[in-house]
Design a protein around this motif. Structure first.
Motif, PDB file in Angstrom:
ATOM      1  N   ARG A  84       0.838  -1.196   0.000  1.00  0.00           N
ATOM      2  CA  ARG A  84       0.000   0.000   0.000  1.00  0.00           C
ATOM      3  C   ARG A  84       0.877   1.251   0.000  1.00  0.00           C
ATOM      4  N   VAL A  85       0.501   2.211  -0.849  1.00  0.00           N
ATOM      5  CA  VAL A  85       1.309   3.421  -1.011  1.00  0.00           C
ATOM      6  C   VAL A  85       0.395   4.630  -1.189  1.00  0.00           C
ATOM      7  N   TRP A  86       1.005   5.820  -1.045  1.00  0.00           N
ATOM      8  CA  TRP A  86       0.286   7.074  -1.235  1.00  0.00           C
ATOM      9  C   TRP A  86       1.241   8.133  -1.744  1.00  0.00           C
ATOM     10  N   TRP A 109       8.217  10.004  -5.589  1.00  0.00           N
ATOM     11  CA  TRP A 109       6.963  10.622  -5.164  1.00  0.00           C
ATOM     12  C   TRP A 109       6.041   9.632  -4.455  1.00  0.00           C
ATOM     13  N   VAL A 110       6.537   8.473  -4.096  1.00  0.00           N
ATOM     14  CA  VAL A 110       5.702   7.410  -3.526  1.00  0.00           C
ATOM     15  C   VAL A 110       6.133   7.125  -2.094  1.00  0.00           C
ATOM     16  N   TYR A 111       5.148   6.988  -1.195  1.00  0.00           N
ATOM     17  CA  TYR A 111       5.427   6.739   0.220  1.00  0.00           C
ATOM     18  C   TYR A 111       4.604   5.547   0.705  1.00  0.00           C
ATOM     19  N   ALA A 123      -5.542   9.433   0.806  1.00  0.00           N
ATOM     20  CA  ALA A 123      -5.609  10.314  -0.361  1.00  0.00           C
ATOM     21  C   ALA A 123      -6.066  11.706   0.050  1.00  0.00           C
ATOM     22  N   ALA A 124      -7.017  11.773   0.974  1.00  0.00           N
ATOM     23  CA  ALA A 124      -7.518  13.063   1.441  1.00  0.00           C
ATOM     24  C   ALA A 124      -6.448  13.854   2.182  1.00  0.00           C
ATOM     25  N   LEU A 125      -5.511  13.162   2.799  1.00  0.00           N
ATOM     26  CA  LEU A 125      -4.439  13.798   3.562  1.00  0.00           C
ATOM     27  C   LEU A 125      -3.281  14.285   2.708  1.00  0.00           C
ATOM     28  N   ALA A 126      -3.140  13.748   1.509  1.00  0.00           N
ATOM     29  CA  ALA A 126      -1.872  13.849   0.777  1.00  0.00           C
ATOM     30  C   ALA A 126      -1.429  15.285   0.510  1.00  0.00           C
ATOM     31  N   LEU A 127      -2.044  15.961  -0.434  1.00  0.00           N
ATOM     32  CA  LEU A 127      -1.590  17.302  -0.797  1.00  0.00           C
ATOM     33  C   LEU A 127      -1.744  18.284   0.357  1.00  0.00           C
ATOM     34  N   GLN A 276       9.879  17.126   0.167  1.00  0.00           N
ATOM     35  CA  GLN A 276       8.532  16.691   0.477  1.00  0.00           C
ATOM     36  C   GLN A 276       8.516  15.334   1.185  1.00  0.00           C
ATOM     37  N   ARG A 277       9.518  14.514   0.942  1.00  0.00           N
ATOM     38  CA  ARG A 277       9.580  13.224   1.631  1.00  0.00           C
ATOM     39  C   ARG A 277       9.759  13.414   3.134  1.00  0.00           C
TER      40      ARG A 277
END
Length: 331
Positions: A84-86, A109-111, A123-127, A276-277
């Motif tokens: 699982r990633v975001w 760009w993947v965590y 997904a709601a938390l990401a940006l 960003q990481r």
């Protein structure tokens, strides 16, 4: 695969659901089975043409994603199929958008997604989470014991600022539009909540700080009022600006420099993947510790991506005030 694409810029109606080839991961990429995406104001700016980008039309929009690795490209060893990633920052600079079923994304760009959170919430938390973190820490250098004010404490970025500032040991003041949102803001960690329809925000900040003002003013509104903000800042305070592309705010220069204040403007997309990481690592830690949760205000299927854009525009451009949290799209 199914994808929501645009063939030209325009209103929400230019978004159409269609079948496109499923992409293959290139070296250094993973293919992610998108379980959730999210809509942000920047997505509507790009779709409408307000932000002019060189898009390879037809284009798939969408910055945020959460799901699982479906395939890995050559040289990828840090992620495995099924993990699982975001992440965020997609749909820009030639990167694949995420309003689709599968996207090939560079590993920078993947965590990894913490076990404690669902894909729709991640997904709601990401940006908004990365944006809030950059403003508070990379820009404002927030310290424990300082006082933060953020407009819109139940909005996308605002709700993240409230939680992150509290997790970092700051006192938090925020503004909301209703008693229901005030209750939610307090549940997120706000120490003081101002109902802006009933009380002047600037007078409220002054009274709640005993006239001392705040250390950090995190402005989420498109038209900042610096004439009223500067007087409620503590000496050496920092004003964070990250919205209002057409704004032409007036700065009271004398009071500003006499207090040794700073205005720090930033756009998330100007920060490197490595910078960003660092935000993502802290976000993941706070999620595991139960200090950070997502607010989802509306969940829609991929077929209704255009409706999601309409709701986002109504709230970010027309200030409809009908949304708390994020709009999440489920392929």
């Amino acid at each position: 695969m199914k994808a929501a694409i645009i063939r030209a810029t325009g209103g929400p109606e230019v978004l159409e659901l269609t079948e496109v080839p499923t992409p293959e991961p290139q070296p250094g990429q993973v293919r992610v089975r998108i379980r959730a995406s999210a809509i942000n104001p920047i997505d509507t700016y790009i779709r409408s043409g307000m932000v002019a980008l060189s898009l390879p039309l037809p284009a798939i929009l969408g910055c945020d994603f959460a799901g699982e690795v479906d395939a890995v490209g050559e040289g990828v060893t840090q992620f495995q199929v099924g993990q699982r990633v975001w992440g965020s920052n997609q749909g820009l600079a030639g990167r694949s958008g995420t309003l689709c079923e599968y996207a090939c994304i560079g590993t920078e760009w993947v965590y990894p997604t913490p076990d404690a959170i669902r894909d729709r919430d991640m997904a709601a938390l990401a940006l908004v989470g990365i944006t809030a973190h950059l403003g508070l820490f990379a820009c404002a250098n927030l310290q424990p014991g300082e006082t933060v004010f953020v407009n819109g404490g139940t909005g996308g970025v605002g709700s993240m600022v409230v939680q992150m500032a509290k997790a970092a040991g700051a006192a938090v003041i925020t503004s909301v539009g209703s008693s229901e949102k005030a209750k939610l803001a307090r549940e997120l960690g706000a120490d003081e909540v101002i109902l802006y329809k009933e009380e002047n925000i600037y007078q409220g900040v002054a009274s709640r700080t005993g006239g001392k003002g705040v250390s950090v003013w995190y402005e989420t509104q498109r038209e900042p009022d610096l004439l009223q903000t500067v007087p409620v800042m503590q000496p050496r305070g920092r004003i964070i600006l990250m919205a209002g592309r057409q704004s032409q705010a007036t700065l009271p220069v004398g009071p500003f420099y006499v207090k040794n204040l700073a205005i720090l403007g930033f756009a998330m997309f100007n920060f490197t993947a490595q910078e960003q990481r660092l935000c993502a690592d802290q976000i993941q830690t706070w999620i595991r510790e139960g200090k950070l949760k997502a607010l989802v205000g509306l969940e829609l299927p991929l077929e209704q991506a255009a409706e999601g854009h309409r709701v986002q525009e109504a709230n970010s451009m027309q200030k409809a005030g009908t949304l708390s949290g994020k709009i999440v799209i489920i392929p």
